[in-house]
Design an enzyme around this catalytic site. Structure first.
Site, PDB file in Angstrom:
ATOM      1  N   ASP A   1     -11.900  -1.189  -8.634  1.00  0.00           N
ATOM      2  CA  ASP A   1     -11.926   0.006  -9.489  1.00  0.00           C
ATOM      3  C   ASP A   1     -10.838  -0.027 -10.566  1.00  0.00           C
ATOM      4  OD1 ASP A   1     -14.064   1.114  -8.207  1.00  0.00           O
ATOM      5  OD2 ASP A   1     -13.035   2.939  -7.534  1.00  0.00           O
TER       6      ASP A   1
ATOM      7  N   ARG B   1     -16.877   3.817   6.124  1.00  0.00           N
ATOM      8  CA  ARG B   1     -15.766   3.156   5.417  1.00  0.00           C
ATOM      9  C   ARG B   1     -14.665   2.726   6.360  1.00  0.00           C
ATOM     10  NH1 ARG B   1     -14.804   4.266  -0.294  1.00  0.00           N
ATOM     11  NH2 ARG B   1     -16.728   5.197  -0.990  1.00  0.00           N
TER      12      ARG B   1
ATOM     13  N   TYR C   1     -27.883   9.700   4.397  1.00  0.00           N
ATOM     14  CA  TYR C   1     -28.249   8.584   5.286  1.00  0.00           C
ATOM     15  C   TYR C   1     -27.455   8.651   6.586  1.00  0.00           C
ATOM     16  CZ  TYR C   1     -24.338   6.220   2.754  1.00  0.00           C
ATOM     17  OH  TYR C   1     -23.149   5.895   2.149  1.00  0.00           O
TER      18      TYR C   1
ATOM     19  N   GLU D   1       0.856  -1.194   0.000  1.00  0.00           N
ATOM     20  CA  GLU D   1       0.000   0.000   0.000  1.00  0.00           C
ATOM     21  C   GLU D   1       0.887   1.238   0.000  1.00  0.00           C
ATOM     22  OE1 GLU D   1      -3.224   1.071  -0.198  1.00  0.00           O
ATOM     23  OE2 GLU D   1      -2.403   3.066   0.164  1.00  0.00           O
ATOM     24  N   GLN D   2       0.548   2.170  -0.893  1.00  0.00           N
ATOM     25  CA  GLN D   2       1.392   3.356  -1.028  1.00  0.00           C
ATOM     26  C   GLN D   2       1.308   4.301   0.177  1.00  0.00           C
ATOM     27  OE1 GLN D   2       0.096   5.536  -4.471  1.00  0.00           O
ATOM     28  NE2 GLN D   2      -1.913   5.975  -3.651  1.00  0.00           N
TER      29      GLN D   2
HETATM   30  C1  LIG Z   1     -19.036   9.692  -3.773  1.00  0.00           C
HETATM   31  C2  LIG Z   1     -18.821   8.215  -3.813  1.00  0.00           C
HETATM   32  C3  LIG Z   1     -19.695   7.396  -3.103  1.00  0.00           C
HETATM   33  C4  LIG Z   1     -19.555   6.004  -3.190  1.00  0.00           C
HETATM   34  N1  LIG Z   1     -20.446   5.211  -2.503  1.00  0.00           N
HETATM   35  C5  LIG Z   1     -20.359   3.872  -2.631  1.00  0.00           C
HETATM   36  C6  LIG Z   1     -21.290   3.025  -1.952  1.00  0.00           C
HETATM   37  O1  LIG Z   1     -22.185   3.493  -1.233  1.00  0.00           O
HETATM   38  N2  LIG Z   1     -21.175   1.671  -2.133  1.00  0.00           N
HETATM   39  C7  LIG Z   1     -20.188   1.116  -2.921  1.00  0.00           C
HETATM   40  O2  LIG Z   1     -20.141  -0.119  -3.047  1.00  0.00           O
HETATM   41  N3  LIG Z   1     -19.281   1.903  -3.554  1.00  0.00           N
HETATM   42  C8  LIG Z   1     -19.337   3.252  -3.434  1.00  0.00           C
HETATM   43  N4  LIG Z   1     -18.421   4.049  -4.057  1.00  0.00           N
HETATM   44  C9  LIG Z   1     -17.340   3.423  -4.860  1.00  0.00           C
HETATM   45  C10 LIG Z   1     -16.224   2.877  -3.974  1.00  0.00           C
HETATM   46  O3  LIG Z   1     -15.745   3.877  -3.122  1.00  0.00           O
HETATM   47  C11 LIG Z   1     -15.070   2.353  -4.820  1.00  0.00           C
HETATM   48  O4  LIG Z   1     -15.563   1.628  -5.907  1.00  0.00           O
HETATM   49  C12 LIG Z   1     -14.184   1.433  -3.984  1.00  0.00           C
HETATM   50  O5  LIG Z   1     -13.648   2.122  -2.895  1.00  0.00           O
HETATM   51  C13 LIG Z   1     -13.070   0.839  -4.848  1.00  0.00           C
HETATM   52  O6  LIG Z   1     -12.229   0.063  -4.033  1.00  0.00           O
HETATM   53  P1  LIG Z   1     -10.823  -0.412  -4.574  1.00  0.00           P
HETATM   54  O7  LIG Z   1     -10.223  -1.212  -3.463  1.00  0.00           O
HETATM   55  O8  LIG Z   1     -10.962  -1.044  -5.907  1.00  0.00           O
HETATM   56  O9  LIG Z   1     -10.000   0.935  -4.828  1.00  0.00           O
HETATM   57  P2  LIG Z   1      -9.536   2.072  -3.796  1.00  0.00           P
HETATM   58  O10 LIG Z   1     -10.484   2.208  -2.672  1.00  0.00           O
HETATM   59  O11 LIG Z   1      -9.251   3.268  -4.616  1.00  0.00           O
HETATM   60  O12 LIG Z   1      -8.175   1.520  -3.194  1.00  0.00           O
HETATM   61  C14 LIG Z   1      -6.983   1.510  -3.956  1.00  0.00           C
HETATM   62  C15 LIG Z   1      -5.798   1.443  -2.983  1.00  0.00           C
HETATM   63  O13 LIG Z   1      -4.617   1.275  -3.733  1.00  0.00           O
HETATM   64  C16 LIG Z   1      -3.630   2.166  -3.235  1.00  0.00           C
HETATM   65  N5  LIG Z   1      -2.704   2.451  -4.323  1.00  0.00           N
HETATM   66  C17 LIG Z   1      -2.949   3.158  -5.453  1.00  0.00           C
HETATM   67  N6  LIG Z   1      -1.859   3.202  -6.228  1.00  0.00           N
HETATM   68  C18 LIG Z   1      -0.894   2.486  -5.586  1.00  0.00           C
HETATM   69  C19 LIG Z   1       0.464   2.171  -5.890  1.00  0.00           C
HETATM   70  N7  LIG Z   1       1.051   2.586  -7.033  1.00  0.00           N
HETATM   71  N8  LIG Z   1       1.166   1.411  -5.018  1.00  0.00           N
HETATM   72  C20 LIG Z   1       0.583   0.956  -3.867  1.00  0.00           C
HETATM   73  N9  LIG Z   1      -0.696   1.261  -3.508  1.00  0.00           N
HETATM   74  C21 LIG Z   1      -1.429   2.004  -4.376  1.00  0.00           C
HETATM   75  C22 LIG Z   1      -4.414   3.380  -2.779  1.00  0.00           C
HETATM   76  O14 LIG Z   1      -3.698   4.167  -1.859  1.00  0.00           O
HETATM   77  C23 LIG Z   1      -5.651   2.731  -2.163  1.00  0.00           C
HETATM   78  O15 LIG Z   1      -5.444   2.400  -0.811  1.00  0.00           O
HETATM   79  C24 LIG Z   1     -18.520   5.432  -3.977  1.00  0.00           C
HETATM   80  C25 LIG Z   1     -17.619   6.269  -4.656  1.00  0.00           C
HETATM   81  C26 LIG Z   1     -17.766   7.646  -4.582  1.00  0.00           C
HETATM   82  C27 LIG Z   1     -16.814   8.513  -5.349  1.00  0.00           C
END
Ligand SMILES: Cc1cc2nc3c(=O)[nH]c(=O)nc-3n(C[C@H](O)[C@H](O)[C@H](O)COP(=O)(O)OP(=O)(O)OC[C@H]3O[C@@H](n4cnc5c(N)ncnc54)[C@H](O)[C@@H]3O)c2cc1C
Length: 389
Positions: free
Chosen positions: A286, A105, A208, A34-35
Site C-alpha cells: 500500500d 487476516r 462471505y 513495526e510501530q
Molecule cells: C474494507 C477493505 C477490504 C479489503 N479487502 C481486501 C481483500 O479481500 N483482499 C486483498 O488483497 N486486499 C484487501 N484490502 C486491502 C488490504 O487490506 C491492504 O492492501 C493490505 O493490507 C496492505 O498491506 P500492507 O502490508 O502494504 O500495509 P498495512 O497492512 O497497512 O501494513 C502496514 C504496517 O506498517 C506499520 N507502520 C506504519 N507506519 C509505521 C512506522 N512509521 N514505523 C513502523 N511501522 C509502521 C503499520 O502499523 C502496519 O502494521 C482491503 C482493504 C479494505 C479497506
C-alpha cells in the site's frame, strides 16, 4: 542470493512480513520494524485470489493454506432490489492452478509471522520509524532516537506511509466521499464458501463466510459526503450501517440487525507512487500503490511485490540494480489493477434505475452466451503467477 546482506523492512503488515520472508529465504539477514506494541490484528476477512496464493505457496506456505482460509467456490453478484443473481461466477470450475481463499487476516498474518521467524527474521515491535538516514549504507531513524542500518530498506508501512513522501512527494490524499463498514457476525458452521456482492444505488455490500462458516464477514460501502477517518480503530453504531442497507434483501438485513459492533473506514484516493525507489530504499504494498478495496487486490498485490522484490534483488548485481528491476517488473501491473478497482467503484454503484437494469441485463446475457465470460475477463489478473514469470 542474498547471503550476508542485511535488510530492514518497515511495517509488519501482510506486505512487510511477506517481503521479510522472501528476502530471508534468499539468505538475507532481515529486521522488521513495526510501530505497534505487539503484532495483533483486530480481525476481519480477506480474499486471497490465486495470484496471491501462488506467492504464499512459493514462500513455502502451501501446507499452511488450509489453516489460513477456505477455498472459495463461487462469486455471486446480486441486485439489491429483488435479491436475484445478476451473475454467478463458478470459481471451483474455473480450475485455477492455485486456490482462491476466504481468510481471516489474523490467520494469514500469524502464518506469515511464524514462517518469517522460522526463516530467521527479527521482528522489533514498538519501533516507530521516523525517517531515513543516509551514508554508504542506508538506514532508518526511530522516534525514540535509535537508528538501524542495513544495505537495503523496504518501506512497507501502509497507505499512510511516513517514508513514501521522502521518496515520492505526492499531494494529500483526497476523501472519496465513500465509507466502508466492516463487521463480523458469529454464525452456524457449514455455510457455502461463496462471496456475495450485492449492488445498489450509491452502495454495495460484500458478504462471505470465514473459518468454515463460524463467522460471517461484511464489508459495506456507501457513498456519503460526511468525512470519516482512514482507520479501523474507529467504531461506529451499527444502526448507521443497518439504515444505509435497509432496502437490501431480507436475509441480509436480518443478519445486519444482529450486529453489535461495526468499524468504519473512510476511503481515500492516493495516486500510485511515480517513483518507488530511491537509492537503496524501495516502497512496497500500500505504501507504493494503495487501491480502493473494490477488486480485493491490495494485499494480493503486496504479496506479488514481496516475491518479485526478493527475486529481483537476488538475481541482480547490486542493490540499486535489483530495486530498479523490482520497480520495472511491478509498476505497470499494479497500475492496471488499481485502475480496474476504480472502474468497479463506478459499475457497482449505478444510481439510475434504467442504466442499472441495462448494465445488469448485459452482464446476464454475456454470461448466458459464453458461460465463464465474466471471470475469464480477469484471467490477466487471477491467472498471472509472478513466481513463474
Ligand atoms: C474494507 C477493505 C477490504 C479489503 N479487502 C481486501 C481483500 O479481500 N483482499 C486483498 O488483497 N486486499 C484487501 N484490502 C486491502 C488490504 O487490506 C491492504 O492492501 C493490505 O493490507 C496492505 O498491506 P500492507 O502490508 O502494504 O500495509 P498495512 O497492512 O497497512 O501494513 C502496514 C504496517 O506498517 C506499520 N507502520 C506504519 N507506519 C509505521 C512506522 N512509521 N514505523 C513502523 N511501522 C509502521 C503499520 O502499523 C502496519 O502494521 C482491503 C482493504 C479494505 C479497506
Amino acid at each position: 542470493m542474498l547471503i550476508g546482506r542485511q535488510a530492514i523492512v518497515v511495517g509488519a503488515g501482510i506486505g512487510g512480513l511477506a517481503a521479510a520472508l522472501s528476502l530471508a529465504q534468499r539468505g538475507a539477514s532481515v529486521t522488521v520494524l513495526e510501530q505497534a506494541p505487539a503484532l495483533a490484528e483486530a480481525g476481519a476477512g480477506i480474499q486471497i485470489s490465486p495470484n496471491g496464493t501462488a506467492v504464499l505457496e512459493a514462500l513455502g506456505l502451501g501446507a499452511a493454506l488450509g489453516g489460513i482460509g477456505q477455498p472459495l467456490a463461487a462469486l455471486r453478484m446480486r441486485d439489491f432490489a429483488r435479491g436475484r443473481d445478476i451473475l454467478r461466477m463458478n470459481v471451483a470450475t474455473a480450475k485455477y492452478r492455485h486456490p482462491w481463499l476466504l481468510a481471516h487476516r489474523a490467520d494469514l498474518l500469524a502464518a506469515l509471522e511464524s514462517a518469517a521467524r522460522a526463516a530467521g527474521v527479527r521482528i522489533e515491535t514498538g519501533a516507530v520509524v521516523a525517517g531515513l538516514v543516509g551514508g554508504g549504507r542506508t538506514g532508518v531513524s526511530l522516534e525514540d532516537g535509535r537508528e538501524f542500518r542495513a544495505g537495503v530498506v523496504i518501506a512497507a508501512d501502509g497507505a499512510r506511509s511516513r517514508l513514501r513522501p521522502l521518496i515520492d512527494p505526492a499531494p494529500d490524499p483526497a476523501f472519496r466521499r465513500q465509507v466502508a463498514w466492516r463487521a463480523l457476525l458469529p454464525a452456524a458452521p457449514g455455510a457455502a464458501p461463496e462471496v456475495q456482492l450485492i449492488v445498489g444505488p450509491g452502495r454495495h455490500l460484500v458478504r462471505y463466510p470465514l473459518r468454515g462458516g463460524r463467522l460471517v464477514n461484511f464489508v459495506a460501502v456507501l457513498e456519503r459526503p460526511d468525512w470519516a477517518a482512514e482507520t479501523w480503530q474507529q467504531q461506529d453504531d451499527p444502526a448507521h450501517l443497518q439504515a444505509a442497507f435497509a432496502r437490501f434483501p431480507e436475509e441480509i438485513t436480518a443478519e445486519l440487525a444482529r450486529l453489535e459492533t461495526a468499524h468504519l473506514w473512510g476511503l481515500f484516493r492516493r495516486p500510485a507512487a511515480r517513483r518507488w525507489v530511491q537509492g537503496r530504499v524501495a516502497l512496497l504494498g500500500d505504501a507504493a500503490h494503495a487501491t480502493l478495496p473494490f477488486l480485493a487486490q491490495g494485499a494480493v498485490m503486496a504479496l506479488e511485490d514481496a516475491w518479485v522484490l526478493g527475486e529481483s534483488l537476488a538475481g541482480s548485481d547490486g542493490v540499486e540494480a535489483g530495486l530498479a528491476l523490482y520497480e520495472a517488473r511491478r509498476r505497470a501491473r499494479c497500475r492496471r489493477i488499481v485502475a480496474a478497482a476504480d472502474r468497479n467503484a463506478l459499475a457497482y454503484h449505478l444510481a439510475l434505475p434504467g442504466l442499472r437494469q441495462a448494465a445488469h441485463a448485459g452482464l446476464r446475457l454475456g454470461e448466458r452466451l459464453r458461460p465463464g465470460l465474466a471471470l475469464s475477463q480477469f484471467d490477466w489478473l487471477y491467472r498471472h503467477d509472478v513466481t513463474r514469470s
